[in-house]
Motif scaffolding. Structure first.
Motif, PDB file in Angstrom:
ATOM      1  N   SER A 110       5.019  -0.325   8.135  1.00  0.00           N
ATOM      2  CA  SER A 110       3.735  -1.016   8.028  1.00  0.00           C
ATOM      3  C   SER A 110       2.606  -0.008   8.158  1.00  0.00           C
ATOM      4  CB  SER A 110       3.601  -2.081   9.119  1.00  0.00           C
ATOM      5  OG  SER A 110       4.566  -3.085   8.940  1.00  0.00           O
ATOM      6  N   ARG A 112      -1.773   0.865   8.240  1.00  0.00           N
ATOM      7  CA  ARG A 112      -2.909   0.414   9.048  1.00  0.00           C
ATOM      8  C   ARG A 112      -3.454  -0.917   8.545  1.00  0.00           C
ATOM      9  NH1 ARG A 112      -6.387   6.071   9.824  1.00  0.00           N
ATOM     10  NH2 ARG A 112      -4.764   7.188  11.034  1.00  0.00           N
ATOM     11  N   SER A 113      -3.283  -1.177   7.257  1.00  0.00           N
ATOM     12  CA  SER A 113      -3.781  -2.418   6.678  1.00  0.00           C
ATOM     13  C   SER A 113      -2.932  -3.613   7.095  1.00  0.00           C
ATOM     14  CB  SER A 113      -3.783  -2.321   5.150  1.00  0.00           C
ATOM     15  OG  SER A 113      -2.456  -2.157   4.670  1.00  0.00           O
ATOM     16  N   LYS A 163       1.163  -4.642  -0.528  1.00  0.00           N
ATOM     17  CA  LYS A 163      -0.260  -4.925  -0.700  1.00  0.00           C
ATOM     18  C   LYS A 163      -0.631  -5.018  -2.173  1.00  0.00           C
ATOM     19  CE  LYS A 163      -4.871  -3.241   0.508  1.00  0.00           C
ATOM     20  NZ  LYS A 163      -5.672  -2.186   1.206  1.00  0.00           N
TER      21      LYS A 163
END
Length: 233
Positions: A110, A112-113, A163
């Motif tokens: 994962s 930072r977003s 994302k």
């Protein structure tokens, strides 16, 4: 720097012989005299090696031209920790370098977003890319030292960015990426032409791979797909 010009000589006597001419033997009938003149530098302008230098250089050149397992770099020697995921890779490195086992690593991280990135990493190809300092090479020494985290990237055999919803698949010299109509994602091993499925669903190719899920304090979990490579006969 290795002198590749000496690769053509089988032994030191052949190397010495390359410095002599027919005229040498016409006027200098004794072979030892010819060798002495050669060693003293009364010959063509190229580097002259004494016997111990020649043998050392020849060994170096042969290793560069024909790398052997003994000359390989094993990054797992730098592992001093206790993480089960890294320990599992330590146990597999030698077998992958020797191409007895081909291990595919599934990993999800994962950013930072908050969005995950996942990928399937060809362990042997990644180790080899590190040794030769290829593009997007993983620093495996730093990974085993726990100084850097192993992360999937678009150059891996399969990479998915949750994302952007972008998926990348890349055939390499070990695998072809296959989308099977019934059993989903597979990797066809180019050495023995076996299909390596990643699904847990029972299928005709299940015996080609051993699937291991390993919990890790560093990575959450990883999944290892071990394929025992069938040698050609």
């Amino acid at each position: 720097m290795a002198d590749f010009s000496i690769a053509k000589f089988s032994n030191y006597q052949e190397y010495l012989q390359s410095f002599t001419t027919v005229e040498d033997y016409r006027y200098l009938p004794f072979h030892k005299t010819v060798v002495t003149l050669t060693k003293l530098g009364y010959r063509e302008h190229r580097t002259f090696y004494m016997e111990d230098e020649f043998l050392s250089m020849k060994k170096q050149v042969e290793q560069l031209l024909n790398p052997t397992v003994s000359a390989q770099i094993y990054y797992s020697q730098y592992f001093k920790g206790t993480d089960p995921a890294l320990r599992a890779l330590v146990e597999r490195e030698t077998y992958n370098v020797q191409q007895e086992i081909s291990t595919i690593i599934f990993l999800e991280t994962s950013g930072r977003s908050g969005f995950a990135k996942s990928g399937y990493i060809d362990f042997e190809a990644s180790l080899r890319n590190c040794r030769f300092k290829g593009p997007n090479a993983v620093d495996w020494r730093a990974v085993f030292e726990e100084k850097k985290m192993l992360k999937p990237q678009p150059s891996d055999i399969v990479f998915y960015d949750w994302k952007s919803r972008k998926i990348f698949s890349n055939d390499n010299d070990n695998y072809t990426v296959v989308a099977h109509p019934e059993y989903g994602l597979m990797f066809a091993h180019k050495g023995d032409h076996k299909n390596i499925p990643v699904t847990t669903k029972k299928n005709p190719f299940s015996s080609n791979v051993k699937r291991s899920m390993i919990r890790s304090n560093l990575y959450g979990f990883i999944i290892l797909y071990d394929h025992y490579v069938r040698k050609k006969t």
